[in-house]
Motif scaffolding. Structure first.
Motif, PDB file in Angstrom:
ATOM      1  N   GLY A 111       0.806  -1.202   0.000  1.00  0.00           N
ATOM      2  CA  GLY A 111       0.000   0.000   0.000  1.00  0.00           C
ATOM      3  C   GLY A 111       0.842   1.256   0.000  1.00  0.00           C
ATOM      4  O   GLY A 111       2.031   1.248  -0.312  1.00  0.00           O
ATOM      5  N   MET A 112       0.202   2.348   0.356  1.00  0.00           N
ATOM      6  CA  MET A 112       0.854   3.656   0.372  1.00  0.00           C
ATOM      7  C   MET A 112       0.613   4.326   1.717  1.00  0.00           C
ATOM      8  O   MET A 112      -0.309   3.974   2.456  1.00  0.00           O
ATOM      9  CB  MET A 112       0.286   4.535  -0.738  1.00  0.00           C
ATOM     10  N   GLY A 113       1.447   5.325   1.993  1.00  0.00           N
ATOM     11  CA  GLY A 113       1.324   6.093   3.222  1.00  0.00           C
ATOM     12  C   GLY A 113       2.491   5.892   4.166  1.00  0.00           C
ATOM     13  O   GLY A 113       2.721   6.707   5.057  1.00  0.00           O
ATOM     14  N   HIS A 114       3.251   4.799   3.975  1.00  0.00           N
ATOM     15  CA  HIS A 114       4.346   4.533   4.908  1.00  0.00           C
ATOM     16  C   HIS A 114       5.540   5.458   4.691  1.00  0.00           C
ATOM     17  O   HIS A 114       6.288   5.720   5.634  1.00  0.00           O
ATOM     18  CB  HIS A 114       4.784   3.066   4.839  1.00  0.00           C
ATOM     19  N   TYR A 115       5.707   5.967   3.480  1.00  0.00           N
ATOM     20  CA  TYR A 115       6.819   6.896   3.244  1.00  0.00           C
ATOM     21  C   TYR A 115       6.674   8.129   4.127  1.00  0.00           C
ATOM     22  O   TYR A 115       7.605   8.511   4.855  1.00  0.00           O
ATOM     23  CB  TYR A 115       6.862   7.303   1.767  1.00  0.00           C
ATOM     24  N   ILE A 196      -1.113  -1.220  -7.240  1.00  0.00           N
ATOM     25  CA  ILE A 196      -2.180  -1.637  -8.158  1.00  0.00           C
ATOM     26  C   ILE A 196      -2.287  -3.155  -8.192  1.00  0.00           C
ATOM     27  O   ILE A 196      -3.397  -3.707  -8.209  1.00  0.00           O
ATOM     28  CB  ILE A 196      -1.924  -1.044  -9.560  1.00  0.00           C
ATOM     29  N   ALA A 197      -1.152  -3.854  -8.170  1.00  0.00           N
ATOM     30  CA  ALA A 197      -1.196  -5.323  -8.136  1.00  0.00           C
ATOM     31  C   ALA A 197      -1.923  -5.799  -6.880  1.00  0.00           C
ATOM     32  O   ALA A 197      -2.784  -6.690  -6.942  1.00  0.00           O
ATOM     33  CB  ALA A 197       0.224  -5.893  -8.184  1.00  0.00           C
ATOM     34  N   ASN A 198      -1.581  -5.206  -5.735  1.00  0.00           N
ATOM     35  CA  ASN A 198      -2.252  -5.581  -4.488  1.00  0.00           C
ATOM     36  C   ASN A 198      -3.733  -5.240  -4.525  1.00  0.00           C
ATOM     37  O   ASN A 198      -4.563  -5.979  -3.984  1.00  0.00           O
ATOM     38  CB  ASN A 198      -1.603  -4.856  -3.305  1.00  0.00           C
ATOM     39  N   ALA A 199      -4.076  -4.112  -5.153  1.00  0.00           N
ATOM     40  CA  ALA A 199      -5.471  -3.675  -5.209  1.00  0.00           C
ATOM     41  C   ALA A 199      -6.324  -4.590  -6.079  1.00  0.00           C
ATOM     42  O   ALA A 199      -7.546  -4.663  -5.898  1.00  0.00           O
ATOM     43  CB  ALA A 199      -5.550  -2.237  -5.728  1.00  0.00           C
ATOM     44  N   LEU A 200      -5.684  -5.281  -7.018  1.00  0.00           N
ATOM     45  CA  LEU A 200      -6.406  -6.237  -7.865  1.00  0.00           C
ATOM     46  C   LEU A 200      -6.453  -7.626  -7.235  1.00  0.00           C
ATOM     47  O   LEU A 200      -7.506  -8.260  -7.185  1.00  0.00           O
ATOM     48  CB  LEU A 200      -5.740  -6.336  -9.242  1.00  0.00           C
ATOM     49  N   ILE A 201      -5.303  -8.087  -6.741  1.00  0.00           N
ATOM     50  CA  ILE A 201      -5.193  -9.473  -6.276  1.00  0.00           C
ATOM     51  C   ILE A 201      -5.766  -9.657  -4.870  1.00  0.00           C
ATOM     52  O   ILE A 201      -6.602 -10.544  -4.639  1.00  0.00           O
ATOM     53  CB  ILE A 201      -3.713  -9.919  -6.303  1.00  0.00           C
ATOM     54  N   ILE A 280      -4.525   0.254   0.681  1.00  0.00           N
ATOM     55  CA  ILE A 280      -4.401  -0.240  -0.691  1.00  0.00           C
ATOM     56  C   ILE A 280      -5.555   0.310  -1.529  1.00  0.00           C
ATOM     57  O   ILE A 280      -5.424   1.363  -2.153  1.00  0.00           O
ATOM     58  CB  ILE A 280      -4.348  -1.789  -0.713  1.00  0.00           C
ATOM     59  N   ASN A 281      -6.695  -0.335  -1.526  1.00  0.00           N
ATOM     60  CA  ASN A 281      -7.843   0.171  -2.274  1.00  0.00           C
ATOM     61  C   ASN A 281      -8.315   1.509  -1.718  1.00  0.00           C
ATOM     62  O   ASN A 281      -8.724   2.396  -2.477  1.00  0.00           O
ATOM     63  CB  ASN A 281      -8.981  -0.847  -2.252  1.00  0.00           C
ATOM     64  N   GLY A 282      -8.259   1.647  -0.385  1.00  0.00           N
ATOM     65  CA  GLY A 282      -8.664   2.903   0.242  1.00  0.00           C
ATOM     66  C   GLY A 282      -7.819   4.077  -0.215  1.00  0.00           C
ATOM     67  O   GLY A 282      -8.322   5.199  -0.376  1.00  0.00           O
ATOM     68  N   TYR A 283      -6.520   3.841  -0.442  1.00  0.00           N
ATOM     69  CA  TYR A 283      -5.647   4.909  -0.918  1.00  0.00           C
ATOM     70  C   TYR A 283      -6.054   5.349  -2.312  1.00  0.00           C
ATOM     71  O   TYR A 283      -6.107   6.551  -2.612  1.00  0.00           O
ATOM     72  CB  TYR A 283      -4.195   4.434  -0.915  1.00  0.00           C
ATOM     73  N   GLU A 299     -14.030   1.312  -4.476  1.00  0.00           N
ATOM     74  CA  GLU A 299     -14.778   1.716  -3.289  1.00  0.00           C
ATOM     75  C   GLU A 299     -15.676   0.581  -2.798  1.00  0.00           C
ATOM     76  O   GLU A 299     -15.801   0.352  -1.591  1.00  0.00           O
ATOM     77  CB  GLU A 299     -15.621   2.958  -3.574  1.00  0.00           C
ATOM     78  N   THR A 300     -16.268  -0.146  -3.744  1.00  0.00           N
ATOM     79  CA  THR A 300     -17.113  -1.288  -3.366  1.00  0.00           C
ATOM     80  C   THR A 300     -16.283  -2.365  -2.681  1.00  0.00           C
ATOM     81  O   THR A 300     -16.667  -2.900  -1.631  1.00  0.00           O
ATOM     82  CB  THR A 300     -17.812  -1.874  -4.607  1.00  0.00           C
ATOM     83  N   LEU A 301     -15.114  -2.686  -3.268  1.00  0.00           N
ATOM     84  CA  LEU A 301     -14.246  -3.700  -2.651  1.00  0.00           C
ATOM     85  C   LEU A 301     -13.781  -3.245  -1.269  1.00  0.00           C
ATOM     86  O   LEU A 301     -13.700  -4.051  -0.340  1.00  0.00           O
ATOM     87  CB  LEU A 301     -13.037  -3.980  -3.548  1.00  0.00           C
ATOM     88  N   LEU A 302     -13.448  -1.964  -1.143  1.00  0.00           N
ATOM     89  CA  LEU A 302     -13.029  -1.421   0.150  1.00  0.00           C
ATOM     90  C   LEU A 302     -14.106  -1.668   1.204  1.00  0.00           C
ATOM     91  O   LEU A 302     -13.824  -2.191   2.295  1.00  0.00           O
ATOM     92  CB  LEU A 302     -12.758   0.075   0.018  1.00  0.00           C
TER      93      LEU A 302
END
Length: 321
Positions: A111-115, A196-201, A280-283, A299-302
Protein backbone atom coordinates in the motif's frame (compact mmCIF):
# COMPACT_ATOMS: atom_id res chain seq x y z
CA UNK A 1 34.34 0.52 -1.30
CA UNK A 2 31.67 -2.09 -0.50
CA UNK A 3 31.19 -3.60 2.92
CA UNK A 4 31.67 -7.32 3.31
CA UNK A 5 28.33 -9.16 3.52
CA UNK A 6 29.04 -10.52 7.02
CA UNK A 7 29.26 -6.96 8.33
CA UNK A 8 25.48 -6.65 8.06
CA UNK A 9 23.84 -6.92 11.48
CA UNK A 10 20.29 -7.57 10.31
CA UNK A 11 17.20 -7.13 12.46
CA UNK A 12 13.89 -8.28 10.96
CA UNK A 13 11.07 -6.28 12.55
CA UNK A 14 7.90 -8.36 12.24
CA UNK A 15 7.14 -12.06 12.64
CA UNK A 16 4.61 -12.42 9.84
CA UNK A 17 5.01 -14.33 6.58
CA UNK A 18 7.38 -11.86 4.89
CA UNK A 19 9.46 -11.32 8.04
CA UNK A 20 9.86 -15.05 8.65
CA UNK A 21 10.66 -15.67 4.97
CA UNK A 22 13.53 -13.19 4.95
CA UNK A 23 14.76 -14.24 8.37
CA UNK A 24 14.92 -17.87 7.24
CA UNK A 25 16.76 -17.05 4.04
CA UNK A 26 19.18 -14.77 5.87
CA UNK A 27 19.94 -17.48 8.43
CA UNK A 28 20.40 -20.15 5.75
CA UNK A 29 22.88 -17.88 3.97
CA UNK A 30 24.93 -17.57 7.17
CA UNK A 31 23.84 -14.04 8.00
CA UNK A 32 23.32 -13.24 11.69
CA UNK A 33 19.65 -12.30 12.09
CA UNK A 34 17.40 -11.24 14.95
CA UNK A 35 13.59 -11.25 14.66
CA UNK A 36 11.53 -8.69 16.58
CA UNK A 37 8.03 -10.01 17.18
CA UNK A 38 4.79 -8.49 18.41
CA UNK A 39 4.41 -10.97 21.26
CA UNK A 40 6.72 -12.49 23.84
CA UNK A 41 5.11 -15.87 23.12
CA UNK A 42 6.25 -15.93 19.50
CA UNK A 43 9.74 -14.75 20.46
CA UNK A 44 10.05 -17.52 23.04
CA UNK A 45 8.82 -20.15 20.58
CA UNK A 46 11.31 -19.06 17.92
CA UNK A 47 14.17 -19.11 20.42
CA UNK A 48 13.22 -22.57 21.68
CA UNK A 49 12.15 -24.33 18.46
CA UNK A 50 13.96 -22.43 15.74
CA UNK A 51 12.33 -21.32 12.50
CA UNK A 52 10.92 -24.02 10.21
CA UNK A 53 11.29 -23.04 6.54
CA UNK A 54 9.73 -24.94 3.65
CA UNK A 55 11.52 -24.18 0.38
CA UNK A 56 9.92 -23.98 -3.04
CA UNK A 57 11.03 -27.56 -3.78
CA UNK A 58 9.16 -28.84 -0.73
CA UNK A 59 12.24 -29.43 1.41
CA UNK A 60 11.81 -28.29 5.02
CA UNK A 61 14.71 -27.12 7.15
CA UNK A 62 14.89 -25.65 10.64
CA UNK A 63 17.21 -22.71 11.22
CA UNK A 64 18.33 -21.16 14.48
CA UNK A 65 17.36 -17.53 15.01
CA UNK A 66 17.36 -15.06 17.87
CA UNK A 67 14.07 -13.36 18.68
CA UNK A 68 12.80 -10.71 21.08
CA UNK A 69 9.45 -8.92 21.54
CA UNK A 70 8.96 -5.31 20.41
CA UNK A 71 8.20 -4.34 24.02
CA UNK A 72 11.92 -4.78 24.74
CA UNK A 73 12.79 -2.27 22.03
CA UNK A 74 14.94 -2.83 18.95
CA UNK A 75 18.16 -4.82 19.41
CA UNK A 76 21.46 -3.49 18.15
CA UNK A 77 21.93 -3.73 14.40
CA UNK A 78 22.87 -1.66 11.38
CA UNK A 79 20.21 -2.87 8.93
CA UNK A 80 16.55 -3.18 9.90
CA UNK A 81 14.04 -4.92 7.62
CA UNK A 82 10.67 -3.43 8.51
CA UNK A 83 8.13 -6.12 7.58
CA UNK A 84 5.18 -5.20 9.81
CA UNK A 85 1.93 -4.40 8.02
CA UNK A 86 0.68 -0.87 7.45
CA UNK A 87 -1.87 -0.95 10.32
CA UNK A 88 0.92 -1.95 12.76
CA UNK A 89 3.45 0.63 11.61
CA UNK A 90 2.46 3.27 14.17
CA UNK A 91 3.36 0.89 17.01
CA UNK A 92 7.04 0.66 15.98
CA UNK A 93 7.63 4.36 15.29
CA UNK A 94 8.81 5.16 18.85
CA UNK A 95 11.44 2.42 18.66
CA UNK A 96 12.64 3.57 15.22
CA UNK A 97 13.04 7.12 16.49
CA UNK A 98 15.97 6.06 18.66
CA UNK A 99 18.02 4.27 15.98
CA UNK A 100 21.67 5.09 15.42
CA UNK A 101 21.90 7.63 12.56
CA UNK A 102 24.27 5.25 10.77
CA UNK A 103 21.68 2.47 10.77
CA UNK A 104 19.56 1.85 7.69
CA UNK A 105 15.91 0.82 7.49
CA UNK A 106 14.34 -1.01 4.54
CA UNK A 107 10.54 -0.76 4.63
CA UNK A 108 8.57 -3.55 2.90
CA UNK A 109 4.99 -2.38 3.49
CA UNK A 110 2.15 -2.93 1.04
CA UNK A 111 0.00 0.00 0.00
CA UNK A 112 0.85 3.66 0.37
CA UNK A 113 1.32 6.09 3.22
CA UNK A 114 4.35 4.53 4.91
CA UNK A 115 6.82 6.90 3.24
CA UNK A 116 5.26 9.96 4.86
CA UNK A 117 4.89 8.14 8.19
CA UNK A 118 8.49 6.89 8.38
CA UNK A 119 9.94 10.26 7.42
CA UNK A 120 8.51 11.65 10.67
CA UNK A 121 11.04 9.58 12.64
CA UNK A 122 13.84 8.77 10.17
CA UNK A 123 16.12 10.92 8.03
CA UNK A 124 16.22 10.58 4.27
CA UNK A 125 19.63 8.90 4.43
CA UNK A 126 18.36 6.30 6.92
CA UNK A 127 15.18 5.33 5.14
CA UNK A 128 14.96 2.98 2.15
CA UNK A 129 12.04 1.12 0.63
CA UNK A 130 11.54 -2.25 -0.98
CA UNK A 131 9.01 -3.86 -3.27
CA UNK A 132 8.78 -7.60 -2.70
CA UNK A 133 6.82 -9.97 -4.95
CA UNK A 134 8.06 -13.20 -3.37
CA UNK A 135 5.21 -15.38 -2.08
CA UNK A 136 5.14 -16.65 1.49
CA UNK A 137 2.65 -18.14 3.93
CA UNK A 138 3.03 -18.35 7.69
CA UNK A 139 1.71 -21.67 8.98
CA UNK A 140 2.37 -20.89 12.65
CA UNK A 141 4.49 -18.50 14.73
CA UNK A 142 7.54 -20.65 13.93
CA UNK A 143 6.74 -22.03 10.44
CA UNK A 144 6.83 -20.34 7.04
CA UNK A 145 6.40 -21.67 3.50
CA UNK A 146 8.00 -20.10 0.43
CA UNK A 147 5.10 -20.20 -2.06
CA UNK A 148 6.36 -18.31 -5.11
CA UNK A 149 9.29 -16.59 -6.78
CA UNK A 150 9.43 -12.87 -7.37
CA UNK A 151 11.63 -9.79 -7.43
CA UNK A 152 13.02 -7.64 -4.63
CA UNK A 153 13.56 -3.98 -5.58
CA UNK A 154 15.29 -1.72 -3.04
CA UNK A 155 16.10 1.97 -3.14
CA UNK A 156 15.24 5.49 -2.05
CA UNK A 157 11.60 6.58 -2.37
CA UNK A 158 12.31 9.35 -4.87
CA UNK A 159 15.01 9.55 -7.53
CA UNK A 160 18.45 9.55 -5.98
CA UNK A 161 22.02 8.90 -7.10
CA UNK A 162 22.77 7.55 -3.62
CA UNK A 163 24.63 4.24 -3.65
CA UNK A 164 24.54 3.31 0.03
CA UNK A 165 27.19 0.65 0.83
CA UNK A 166 25.01 -1.19 3.36
CA UNK A 167 22.00 -1.31 1.04
CA UNK A 168 24.24 -2.43 -1.81
CA UNK A 169 25.62 -5.20 0.41
CA UNK A 170 22.10 -6.38 1.23
CA UNK A 171 21.12 -6.46 -2.45
CA UNK A 172 24.29 -8.40 -3.32
CA UNK A 173 23.50 -10.86 -0.53
CA UNK A 174 19.99 -11.36 -1.94
CA UNK A 175 21.40 -12.03 -5.41
CA UNK A 176 23.92 -14.51 -3.98
CA UNK A 177 21.06 -16.56 -2.47
CA UNK A 178 19.33 -16.88 -5.84
CA UNK A 179 16.85 -14.04 -5.45
CA UNK A 180 16.17 -11.62 -8.27
CA UNK A 181 17.15 -8.38 -6.54
CA UNK A 182 17.74 -4.89 -7.92
CA UNK A 183 19.04 -1.66 -6.38
CA UNK A 184 16.78 1.01 -7.92
CA UNK A 185 17.31 4.76 -8.05
CA UNK A 186 13.67 5.39 -7.11
CA UNK A 187 11.09 3.05 -5.59
CA UNK A 188 8.02 5.25 -5.93
CA UNK A 189 7.11 4.12 -9.49
CA UNK A 190 7.43 0.47 -8.45
CA UNK A 191 5.42 1.17 -5.30
CA UNK A 192 2.56 2.41 -7.48
CA UNK A 193 2.72 -0.73 -9.59
CA UNK A 194 2.79 -2.93 -6.48
CA UNK A 195 -0.11 -0.93 -5.05
CA UNK A 196 -2.18 -1.64 -8.16
CA UNK A 197 -1.20 -5.32 -8.14
CA UNK A 198 -2.25 -5.58 -4.49
CA UNK A 199 -5.47 -3.68 -5.21
CA UNK A 200 -6.41 -6.24 -7.87
CA UNK A 201 -5.19 -9.47 -6.28
CA UNK A 202 -5.64 -9.08 -2.52
CA UNK A 203 -9.28 -8.01 -2.15
CA UNK A 204 -10.56 -10.42 -4.80
CA UNK A 205 -8.75 -13.39 -3.29
CA UNK A 206 -9.96 -12.31 0.17
CA UNK A 207 -13.54 -11.86 -1.02
CA UNK A 208 -13.76 -15.20 -2.82
CA UNK A 209 -11.31 -16.99 -0.49
CA UNK A 210 -9.15 -18.39 -3.27
CA UNK A 211 -5.37 -18.57 -3.90
CA UNK A 212 -3.78 -16.07 -6.28
CA UNK A 213 -3.68 -18.40 -9.27
CA UNK A 214 -7.42 -19.07 -9.14
CA UNK A 215 -8.06 -15.50 -10.29
CA UNK A 216 -6.82 -16.53 -13.73
CA UNK A 217 -9.07 -19.59 -13.97
CA UNK A 218 -12.38 -17.75 -14.32
CA UNK A 219 -13.44 -15.21 -16.96
CA UNK A 220 -15.48 -13.23 -14.42
CA UNK A 221 -12.53 -12.62 -12.09
CA UNK A 222 -10.35 -11.77 -15.10
CA UNK A 223 -12.88 -9.17 -16.22
CA UNK A 224 -13.06 -7.76 -12.70
CA UNK A 225 -9.28 -7.46 -12.60
CA UNK A 226 -9.20 -5.55 -15.90
CA UNK A 227 -11.95 -3.16 -14.80
CA UNK A 228 -10.17 -2.54 -11.48
CA UNK A 229 -6.93 -1.98 -13.39
CA UNK A 230 -8.50 0.70 -15.60
CA UNK A 231 -9.77 2.60 -12.56
CA UNK A 232 -6.41 2.37 -10.79
CA UNK A 233 -4.41 3.38 -13.88
CA UNK A 234 -6.53 6.52 -14.23
CA UNK A 235 -5.83 7.48 -10.61
CA UNK A 236 -2.13 6.74 -11.07
CA UNK A 237 -2.00 9.00 -14.13
CA UNK A 238 -3.29 11.86 -11.98
CA UNK A 239 -0.40 11.16 -9.58
CA UNK A 240 2.09 11.39 -12.46
CA UNK A 241 2.56 7.64 -12.96
CA UNK A 242 2.33 6.07 -16.41
CA UNK A 243 0.60 2.70 -16.13
CA UNK A 244 0.24 0.61 -19.30
CA UNK A 245 -1.23 -2.72 -20.40
CA UNK A 246 2.20 -4.29 -19.84
CA UNK A 247 1.69 -3.60 -16.14
CA UNK A 248 -1.54 -5.60 -16.18
CA UNK A 249 0.32 -8.47 -17.80
CA UNK A 250 2.90 -8.24 -15.02
CA UNK A 251 0.10 -8.60 -12.47
CA UNK A 252 -1.09 -11.69 -14.34
CA UNK A 253 2.48 -13.04 -14.13
CA UNK A 254 2.52 -12.40 -10.37
CA UNK A 255 -0.70 -14.42 -10.03
CA UNK A 256 0.82 -17.21 -12.06
CA UNK A 257 4.19 -17.21 -10.25
CA UNK A 258 2.49 -17.19 -6.82
CA UNK A 259 -0.42 -19.40 -7.86
CA UNK A 260 -0.39 -21.38 -4.57
CA UNK A 261 -0.03 -18.32 -2.42
CA UNK A 262 -2.81 -17.02 -0.20
CA UNK A 263 -2.62 -13.22 -0.29
CA UNK A 264 -1.85 -11.44 2.97
CA UNK A 265 -5.37 -10.00 2.93
CA UNK A 266 -6.93 -13.44 2.63
CA UNK A 267 -4.72 -14.73 5.44
CA UNK A 268 -5.86 -11.81 7.60
CA UNK A 269 -9.52 -12.53 6.79
CA UNK A 270 -9.10 -16.22 7.63
CA UNK A 271 -7.38 -15.37 10.92
CA UNK A 272 -9.97 -12.68 11.68
CA UNK A 273 -7.47 -9.84 11.80
CA UNK A 274 -7.69 -6.29 10.39
CA UNK A 275 -6.51 -6.04 6.77
CA UNK A 276 -4.46 -3.50 4.83
CA UNK A 277 -7.36 -2.65 2.51
CA UNK A 278 -7.48 0.97 3.74
CA UNK A 279 -3.89 1.60 2.61
CA UNK A 280 -4.40 -0.24 -0.69
CA UNK A 281 -7.84 0.17 -2.27
CA UNK A 282 -8.66 2.90 0.24
CA UNK A 283 -5.65 4.91 -0.92
CA UNK A 284 -6.80 4.72 -4.54
CA UNK A 285 -10.30 5.81 -3.52
CA UNK A 286 -8.88 8.71 -1.50
CA UNK A 287 -6.68 9.99 -4.35
CA UNK A 288 -9.56 9.47 -6.79
CA UNK A 289 -11.87 11.59 -4.65
CA UNK A 290 -9.24 14.33 -4.45
CA UNK A 291 -8.85 14.30 -8.24
CA UNK A 292 -12.56 13.94 -9.03
CA UNK A 293 -11.95 10.49 -10.57
CA UNK A 294 -14.71 7.93 -9.92
CA UNK A 295 -13.48 4.60 -8.49
CA UNK A 296 -16.75 2.71 -7.84
CA UNK A 297 -15.23 -0.79 -8.05
CA UNK A 298 -12.39 -0.04 -5.65
CA UNK A 299 -14.78 1.72 -3.29
CA UNK A 300 -17.11 -1.29 -3.37
CA UNK A 301 -14.25 -3.70 -2.65
CA UNK A 302 -13.03 -1.42 0.15
CA UNK A 303 -16.44 -1.47 1.84
CA UNK A 304 -16.98 -5.21 1.29
CA UNK A 305 -13.58 -6.19 2.71
CA UNK A 306 -14.00 -3.84 5.67
CA UNK A 307 -17.39 -5.42 6.35
CA UNK A 308 -16.09 -8.97 5.95
CA UNK A 309 -13.13 -8.23 8.22
CA UNK A 310 -15.31 -6.58 10.85
CA UNK A 311 -17.77 -9.48 10.84
CA UNK A 312 -14.92 -11.98 11.28
CA UNK A 313 -13.34 -10.02 14.12
CA UNK A 314 -16.72 -9.70 15.87
CA UNK A 315 -17.31 -13.43 15.44
CA UNK A 316 -13.88 -14.17 16.88
CA UNK A 317 -14.72 -12.01 19.87
CA UNK A 318 -18.01 -13.81 20.29
CA UNK A 319 -16.41 -17.25 19.98
CA UNK A 320 -13.77 -16.43 22.59
CA UNK A 321 -16.23 -15.47 25.32
Amino acid sequence: MLLEPMMCQVVVVGGGSVGLLYAARLALAGQPVTIVTRSSLQANQLNERGLSFQKLNGETVTVSVTASPIEEGLPEGNLYLLTVKQPDLHSVLPALRGLDPKARVIALQNGMGHYELLRTVLTETQCFFAINTEGARRLSPTEVVHTGTGTLRVGSWETSDCNDPLIRTFVEWAISTGMEAVYEKAIQPFAWRKLIANALINPLTALFEIPNGALLENSHTQQLMRALFVEAATVAAYAGQKIEDADLQEIVSICRNTSRNLSSMLQDIKKRRPTEVQSINGYLVQVGQKAGIPTPLHETLLRVILLKSDMGIRKEGGDSR
